[in-house]
Design an enzyme around this catalytic site. Structure first.
Site, PDB file in Angstrom:
ATOM      1  N   VAL A   1       0.861  -1.176   0.000  1.00  8.20           N
ATOM      2  CA  VAL A   1       0.000   0.000   0.000  1.00  8.20           C
ATOM      3  C   VAL A   1       0.895   1.222   0.000  1.00  8.20           C
ATOM      4  O   VAL A   1       1.727   1.382   0.903  1.00  8.20           O
ATOM      5  CB  VAL A   1      -0.944   0.014   1.212  1.00  8.20           C
ATOM      6  CG1 VAL A   1      -1.850   1.242   1.166  1.00  8.20           C
ATOM      7  CG2 VAL A   1      -1.779  -1.265   1.268  1.00  8.20           C
ATOM      8  N   CYS A   2       0.757   2.063  -1.015  1.00 10.09           N
ATOM      9  CA  CYS A   2       1.517   3.314  -1.123  1.00 10.09           C
ATOM     10  C   CYS A   2       3.018   3.019  -1.112  1.00 10.09           C
ATOM     11  O   CYS A   2       3.507   2.219  -1.890  1.00 10.09           O
ATOM     12  CB  CYS A   2       1.094   4.269  -0.003  1.00 10.09           C
ATOM     13  SG  CYS A   2       1.645   5.969  -0.201  1.00 10.09           S
ATOM     14  N   SER A   3       3.768   3.644  -0.183  1.00  5.83           N
ATOM     15  CA  SER A   3       5.227   3.505  -0.193  1.00  5.83           C
ATOM     16  C   SER A   3       5.699   2.135   0.259  1.00  5.83           C
ATOM     17  O   SER A   3       6.909   1.861   0.227  1.00  5.83           O
ATOM     18  CB  SER A   3       5.865   4.585   0.687  1.00  5.83           C
ATOM     19  OG  SER A   3       5.402   4.495   2.022  1.00  5.83           O
TER      20      SER A   3
END
Length: 324
Positions: A106-108
């Protein structure tokens, strides 16, 4: 199969992204006839972890818990773009993929998968603010910055924050069918599937040039976006031959006059959709697209969503018809 899910946490984890995983996979909804996952929060760096919000999280589960997981999910965290990761964490992720488990970022969290070599040769994504750095740090990854999530075999990557929900519901839909995914989405009060990609959320300020040769023409183009323009007309405005103008324009802006003009028109359309109640035909006229159909075509091509959907996203439901 998707029965056993582990959320893999590193220091300074972001609570929202962790909460997404807990909400989708960690709640017991058996009273609604929905499947229950064996869910665990796993620490990669000791029994107590800091969050970027200033509080700590403790969990009894260490890396050995990953060995039985069908899905390992890595939420975002602070400084994931420039930190190093424990080799035992990366080894555990590689082993999981080798034995047939899936991994989700998720994301980074994509940077953790990249460090493990799991993005090499695969399409992937992350938050649009981090996409260029992800591509630079992991040159063998095929980064797609405009999408909400990418499912590439056993590796699933998602963009920022809410896109993690999209990716999680996608996995639930694959494993348990659309009825289960839709039921969880209703419980969370989120759409079971969103149109478009993260391109519609990217902030793109109007580009400026430090050079003088086409700067005046750029300003003129911005003031006359509703008008038809040809390279010959623009060249005359700049007091150049069409060939010289096209070459100078490319050198100073990095793109062609047509593409630059199209981008500014889409930007203006976004602004009008966010701030006005103008009809689609009126917006098409002000932005130089001519009619609602042409506006819709270019908007979808550039942002992956329709003008009406964009307006609903950024202003809420509107009664203005798309071609009124």
């Amino acid at each position: 199969m998707l029965k056993n899910v582990a959320a893999l946490l590193l220091d300074e984890v972001h609570p929202f992204e962790l909460g997404v995983l807990c909400e989708v996979f960690g709640l017991d909804r058996s009273d609604e006839g929905l499947p229950v996952h064996d869910f665990a929060v796993v620490s990669a760096e000791g029994p107590v972890l800091r969050t970027h919000a200033g509080f700590t999280i403790s969990t009894p589960h260490g890396l050995d818990r990953l060995e039985e997981a069908d899905l390992i999910a890595v939420p975002a965290g602070s400084h994931f773009m420039d930190r190093e990761y424990p080799e035992e964490v990366l080894d555990a992720l590689r082993r999981a993929v080798d034995r047939g488990a899936r991994v989700l970022s998720v994301c980074s969290g994509a940077y953790v998968l990249g460090a493990a070599g799991l993005l090499d040769g695969r399409r992937c994504t992350t938050h649009w603010r981090h996409a260029a750095e992800l591509a630079r740090r992991f040159p063998r990854a095929v980064v797609e910055p405009d999408v909400l999530y990418v499912d590439e075999g056993p590796v699933i990557t998602s963009a920022g924050t809410a896109a993690g929900i999209d990716a999680c519901l996608h996995l639930v839909r694959q494993a348990h069918g659309p009825d289960v995914a839709n039921a969880i989405a209703r419980r969370m009060v989120v759409p079971p599937h969103r149109d478009g990609g993260q391109a519609q959320y990217i902030k793109r300020p109007l580009p400026r040039t430090a050079c003088d040769t086409v700067g005046g023409t750029l300003a003129w183009m911005e003031r006359h976006l509703d008008q038809e323009m040809t390279v010959e007309q623009l060249a005359a405005q700049a007091h150049m031959s069409p060939r010289t103008f096209a070459r100078r324009f490319q050198q100073e802006t990095g793109t062609t006059p047509y593409r630059w003009l199209l981008r500014q028109r889409v930007l203006l359309a976004q602004h009008l959709l966010e701030t006005s109640d103008e009809t689609m035909d009126a917006i098409a006229g002000q932005t130089g697209f001519g009619n609602a159909a042409a506006l819709r075509h270019q908007f979808v091509k550039s942002l992956g969503t329709t003008p009406n959907s964009y307006r609903r996203t950024f202003r809420g439901p509107m009664s203005v018809p798309e071609a009124a």
